[in-house]
Design an enzyme around this catalytic site. Structure first.
Site, PDB file in Angstrom:
ATOM      1  N   LYS A 134       0.660  -1.238   0.364  1.00 46.91           N
ATOM      2  CA  LYS A 134      -0.422  -0.150   0.118  1.00 46.91           C
ATOM      3  C   LYS A 134       0.818   1.083   0.049  1.00 46.91           C
ATOM      4  O   LYS A 134       1.822   0.996   0.759  1.00 46.91           O
ATOM      5  CB  LYS A 134      -0.856   0.076   1.277  1.00 46.91           C
ATOM      6  CG  LYS A 134      -2.175   1.348   1.243  1.00 46.91           C
ATOM      7  CD  LYS A 134      -2.768   1.142   2.438  1.00 46.91           C
ATOM      8  CE  LYS A 134      -3.853   2.308   2.400  1.00 46.91           C
ATOM      9  NZ  LYS A 134      -4.952   2.153   3.372  1.00 46.91           N
TER      10      LYS A 134
ATOM     11  N   SER B 155      -9.919   1.672   3.025  1.00 46.12           N
ATOM     12  CA  SER B 155      -9.061   2.674   2.311  1.00 46.12           C
ATOM     13  C   SER B 155      -8.393   1.585   1.061  1.00 46.12           C
ATOM     14  O   SER B 155      -6.850   2.637   0.127  1.00 46.12           O
ATOM     15  CB  SER B 155      -8.140   3.790   2.587  1.00 46.12           C
ATOM     16  OG  SER B 155      -7.381   3.196   3.293  1.00 46.12           O
TER      17      SER B 155
ATOM     18  N   SER C  63     -10.546  -0.699   6.751  1.00 48.34           N
ATOM     19  CA  SER C  63      -9.477  -0.221   5.636  1.00 48.34           C
ATOM     20  C   SER C  63      -8.577  -1.511   4.841  1.00 48.34           C
ATOM     21  O   SER C  63      -8.076  -1.693   4.088  1.00 48.34           O
ATOM     22  CB  SER C  63      -8.044   0.643   5.837  1.00 48.34           C
ATOM     23  OG  SER C  63      -8.878   2.467   5.820  1.00 48.34           O
TER      24      SER C  63
END
Lengths: 478, 94, 479
Positions: free
Chosen positions: C80, C155, C179
């Site tokens: 990420k 996210s 997330s």
């Protein structure tokens, strides 16, 4: 109307730990810009703080030496504000639960000893430094100082004059130096303070409206800033005005302070507990350990100097306040030198040199042994006091001991009566007028002639011998 | 609670955000609805101690031992503007 | 035959060890698949082909030298883009960090490197991890590989989509309020948020420090346990990192759950939850019963306050964490700033997106003088109550079974207009972060439109092995 000045101080002292407060970068002064920086202390995204245990130790020591209660539980908080020298845009500090609270320090005043309350002592991080190039339309940021550990010492509004404020600052400085947590070097900015001043008509109980003065970077500046602020506030009141609560900035070159922000513009720092750090628990054992490690404090030392060495209080106070001077004092006395003589040298000639060269007593390059040697050379008649004053600067400038200096420079005192008599004869033959004055009964002429003999010997002739021999020679001429 | 345009402006100033009038208006409305939704908490009576730390740890310390810093070039590698081994910012008012 | 890129890490590990495939072949296949797929899915902000190939060669050398390789050696991973990777662009999907190349690496990433995992790219996300759909990325909109008209969740949408689209064998995400779990649920993969403090946050670009946690997104539960084993452990650089010996996560995967007590809290199965999702959770409960576990009906009444508590605490911390983006040291700086004020104002106004500004404003508000006690402190107190709620239930159960999200993946733009609607989608996940607990989402069935449904298993603090055990049992025998 007569006014009373009420002063409270916030003193920031940089701690002399090896590393910064939240990262392992070296904590030192000077050097090239941005060389002691890492992801943590320049606030790179994702970097996290880890508390240096020695900072807590030092904070507790400072608290103990100032008779504070040490919190059994405390935490760190974020103080949020924007400035380019503050890399994370928040300073990690302590808000509602400081490490130390409710202490005091004692200062000497004209009315005797006075206790000045310490509201709190907390630990926090320093910001970086902004550098301003002459004429440039930009500023430079150096983060070497960012994350250097500080303690903030907040006093109660117990001080009543600039002199008391100075005495308080001296007491703080000498205490922090004595316990070894800060070198308190003003020139390097390791001790700074904010000054809170208000005035009130004498006899009034309530405090007046106070102003806070920042950017006070020396003890001298603190006293000036207080005087300036006192006079400014009194002038406002005398003119029928009211003092505004505001933050001001001291300009030491101009000798004036200027408004930085008014009460309405006061920052909203939005303090909240720092989630990246765990709380601090101090147990009795930890505290006792540190208490036992504390050295003799300046106030205790002063008492001892008066009692054991028979020093005047004034001397004892000055010597004990300085780690460097008291160390030299005790070493020299340990070598057998007379305490009062050592004190006279330390507080006289040596302090004069320190003041002239802006040197700290801790940086004096020679030890008490050398000082004792110098004194013993005077007492044995090897050199005169005048010559000793020439030897001393050499001791600052070289690593030679006084004996070596005296030998190499041929400064040894002439005590040989024959040699001195020879000089006297020379002087008398060149100063007939003075000799005649003497003959005419004017004893004052002896003083003049002594001076001439001393000068002719380049200061090396033993004054006692001159006195005896000069009178002998003059009497012979009568 | 109701939030006013003036408060939005104050918050924007504290946050160092320059907002257009349109943004201010939109945010006033949005903050209003977020706060209306958050106001539910105020109806909750509780004497519970606040949780200030997510983990149970205490006294997490580091030894006072120097470790190498990054080089100035690494420190400055992302600087939008750098000069003389320093970060450059518009002149600060002294 | 199954394509290489669609295999799990443990399957690929066996192939590497048996020399059926080389790490270089695997990485080339992975990069080729990314090349094919990326135009449609857009999982990545940065693809790191060159360094991936280099790393793969190193792994092959180790294999050739007869060295024992770690379970993740040579396995392609997506990271990420809020996890710092030294020398590799790390943007947080924000204009603010569009050019930021960290000079250091996150601890979790360092640990993966130590295991010789092969990073193939940095995954897309909501800007600064604020969002539930990855629509808040400054750079691109990642599509849900199960239905490209739908969002991948957020996210960590890029990480979940990359794994679901076989653009990576596994991924690291971060989870502040769901997330990792919610996008894993939307994309039909496994995602886990470990106990707070189990994985170091050092190098994870902070959103809300007391809630953030890095975790794995994988194709199955075994891989999840393997990755968690690799990234967890005490880190001296993170003061909140826990000092615990690493549990044997893989050893917990027995395939059995007999005698386990699985809590089923009624508040998580209210009418606000899609019927299909509710059905899936109830059928998972039945599956547990049939395997010898005991289903315990329970109650977590504080759920009612979880979202409010979450948004106040996370926004407060975010407003402070994001203050450092001021255009001085790194990242974006606005043009034409004459003085300090305009430098800060213009940089922050132009550099941050809408949602980020909204949260900064909210966080600044709840911390500001006059409102702190009513909002921030109140939220901290409610946080205590939420923790107590869970502690009470965990006195009688081993783990808790709930939906991961009240709904399945929604269409692009469906919830963008109203921030509160978007926030409500996090209802099932946020309280776990508030309490610092471990939780895992795993795919369990699909809705009427064929979109994946995720069920969530929540464990007590440091009960990470327990939920892995329960999840593995459900994955093996739960159909």
């Amino acid at each position: 109307m007569k006014y009373e000045t009420v002063i409270g101080l916030e003193v920031h002292a940089e701690l002399s730990t090896k590393t910064k407060i939240y990262c392992s970068c070296e904590n030192s002064f000077g050097g090239d810009t941005n060389t002691r920086c890492c992801p943590v202390c320049i606030g790179l995204p994702g970097a996290l703080p880890v508390l240096n245990k020695t900072v807590v130790d030092y904070g507790i020591k400072a608290g103990l030496s100032m008779h504070c209660d040490i919190a059994s539980y405390c935490k760190q908080d974020r103080k949020n504000y924007f400035y380019p020298d503050l890399p994370k845009a928040y300073q990690i500090s302590q808000f509602d639960l400081p490490l130390c609270e409710h202490g005091f320090v004692e200062i000497d005043t004209d009315e005797g000893m006075k206790k000045i309350g310490i509201t709190r002592i907390h630990i926090e991080e320093d910001a970086g430094k902004l550098l301003h190039a002459e004429g440039a339309n930009f500023s430079l940021v150096d983060y070497n100082r960012g994350g250097v550990p500080l303690i903030e010492i907040v006093s109660e509004p117990d001080l009543r004059s600039p002199e008391e404020a100075l005495a308080f600052l001296e007491a703080i400085k000498s205490t922090l130096q004595a316990i070894g947590v800060s070198d308190c070097k003003m020139q390097e900015g390791s001790l700074r303070c904010d000054v809170n001043v208000s005035v009130r008509p004498e006899g009034q109980k309530e405090f007046g409206v106070r102003s806070e003065c920042k950017n006070v970077n020396s003890f001298h500046a603190a006293a000036r800033a207080i005087r300036y602020e006192r006079d400014r506030q009194i002038a406002i009141l005398e003119a029928g005005g009211t003092v505004e609560q505001e933050t001001r900035r001291w300009d030491d070159t101009k000798g004036e302070s200027f408004v930085m922000r008014t009460k309405e513009e006061a920052h909203d720092y939005r303090y909240f507990p720092e989630p990246d750090l765990m709380p601090i628990f101090v147990d009795e054992a930890w505290k006792e350990n540190l208490r036992n490690s504390l050295p003799e404090l300046p106030s205790e030392k002063k008492k001892r100097y008066v009692e054991n060495y028979d020093l005047p209080k004034y001397d004892a106070g000055l010597l004990s306040a300085s780690l460097g001077l008291s160390k030299l004092f005790e070493e020299a006395v340990g070598e057998g030198a007379k305490p009062k003589t050592v004190s006279n040298w330390l507080l006289g000639e040596i302090s004069k040199i320190l003041n002239e060269t802006l040197m700290e007593a801790e940086d004096i390059p020679f030890g008490g042994k050398a000082l004792a040697e110098l004194i013993s050379m005077i007492e044995s008649g090897t050199i005169s006091g005048t010559i000793a004053k020439q030897v001393l600067p050499e001791m600052f400038n070289s690593d030679k001991n006084p004996k070596q200096i005296v030998e190499e420079k041929g400064l040894a005192q002439i005590s040989d009566e024959g040699a001195i008599m020879e000089i006297i004869h020379g002087v008398l033959s060149q100063n007939e007028a003075a000799v005649n004055d003497f003959k005419a009964g004017k004893d004052k002429a002896i003083g003049f002639l002594t001076g001439q003999v001393m000068r002719a010997s380049k200061g090396k002739a033993n004054p006692g011998v001159i006195q005896a021999k000069l009178r002998e020679a003059l009497e012979a001429l009568k | 609670m109701a939030i006013t345009m003036k408060e939005i402006e104050h918050l924007a100033k504290l946050s160092r955000l320059a907002l257009s009038n349109e943004e201010k208006e939109r945010l006033t409305g949005e903050m209003q609805s977020i706060l209306a939704f958050a106001d539910k908490l105020s109806s909750l009576e509780t004497e519970a101690d606040p949780t200030m730390f997510a983990a149970d740890g205490k006294n997490v310390f580091r030894k006072d031992e120097v470790k190498p810093s990054l080089s100035p070039s690494e420190i400055l590698q992302n600087a939008p503007q750098a000069d003389m081994e320093c970060f450059v910012v518009p002149k600060t008012v002294e | 035959m199954k394509a290489l890129v669609s295999m799990t890490a443990h399957e690929l590990h066996d192939k590497l060890v048996n020399r059926e495939v080389s790490a270089l072949e695997l990485t080339r296949a992975q990069l080729a698949h990314i090349e094919e797929t990326e135009a449609e899915i857009e999982s990545y902000i940065t693809v790191t082909s060159a360094s991936a190939l280099k790393k793969a060669e190193e792994v092959d050398k180790k294999i050739a030298a007869g060295e024992e390789i770690s379970p993740l050696a040579g396995i392609p991973v997506a990271i990420k883009d809020n996890i710092s990777t030294k020398g590799v662009l790390t943007t947080c999907a924000s204009k603010m960090l569009y050019n930021y190349v960290p000079p250091y690496s996150a601890d979790a990433y360092e640990r993966l490197l130590g295991q010789d995992a092969v990073m193939v790219g940095k995954a897309n996300m909501d800007e600064f991890a604020m969002g539930s759909s990855t629509e808040n990325s400054y750079f691109k909109k990642t599509k849900n590989p199960r239905n490209t008209a739908c969002v991948p969740g957020g996210s960590s949408g890029g990480s979940a989509a990359a794994v679901a689209a076989d653009e990576a064998v596994f991924a690291l995400g971060s989870d502040t309020g769901g997330s990792i779990r919610q996008p894993a649920s939307f994309c039909g993969v496994v995602g886990m948020k470990p106990t707070y403090g189990l994985v170091s946050r050092y190098g994870l670009i902070a959103f809300a420090s007391s809630l953030d946690q890095i975790g794995p997104i994988t194709k199955d539960v075994r891989d999840c346990a393997t990755v968690l084993s690799a990234i967890c452990g005490k880190d001296e650089k993170d003061s909140t990192s826990l000092h615990v010996s690493t549990p044997d996560f893989l050893g917990a995967l027995t395939g059995e759950c007999k005698g386990m007590r699985v809590g089923l809290p009624k508040e998580y199965l209210s009418d606000a939850v899609d019927p299909a999702v509710r059905e899936a959770v109830l059928s998972a409960a039945k599956a547990y019963e049939s395997m010898g576990a005991e289903i315990v009906e329970c109650s977590l009444p504080m759920l009612d306050y979880a979202l409010e508590t979450y948004y106040l605490i996370s926004s407060a911390e975010a407003s402070s964490n994001l203050a450092r983006y001021d255009g001085v040291r790194y990242g974006f700086r606005a043009e034409g700033c004459e003085d300090l004020d305009s430098l800060f104002l213009k940089t922050r106004s132009e550099g941050f997106g809408k949602e980020v500004k909204r949260r900064i404003m909210l966080g600044t508000f709840v911390l500001s003088s006059g409102y702190y006690d009513a909002y921030y402190k109140k939220a901290q107190k409610t946080r205590t109550l939420i923790c107590q709620d869970f502690a009470r239930v965990f006195e009688t159960v081993d783990c808790i079974l709930t939906p991961t999200s009240p709904c399945t993946a929604w269409k692009f733009g469906a919830k963008s207009a109203d921030p509160v609607q978007m926030y409500l989608a996090d209802i099932c996940t946020v309280s776990i972060n508030i309490a610092g607990l471990p939780a895992l989402s795993m795919p369990y069935g699909t809705d009427g439109e064929g979109l994946p449904i995720g069920v969530q298993l929540i464990g007590p603090r440091l009960g990470d092995a327990k939920i892995l055990k329960a999840a593995y049992a459900l994955e093996k025998g739960g159909r």
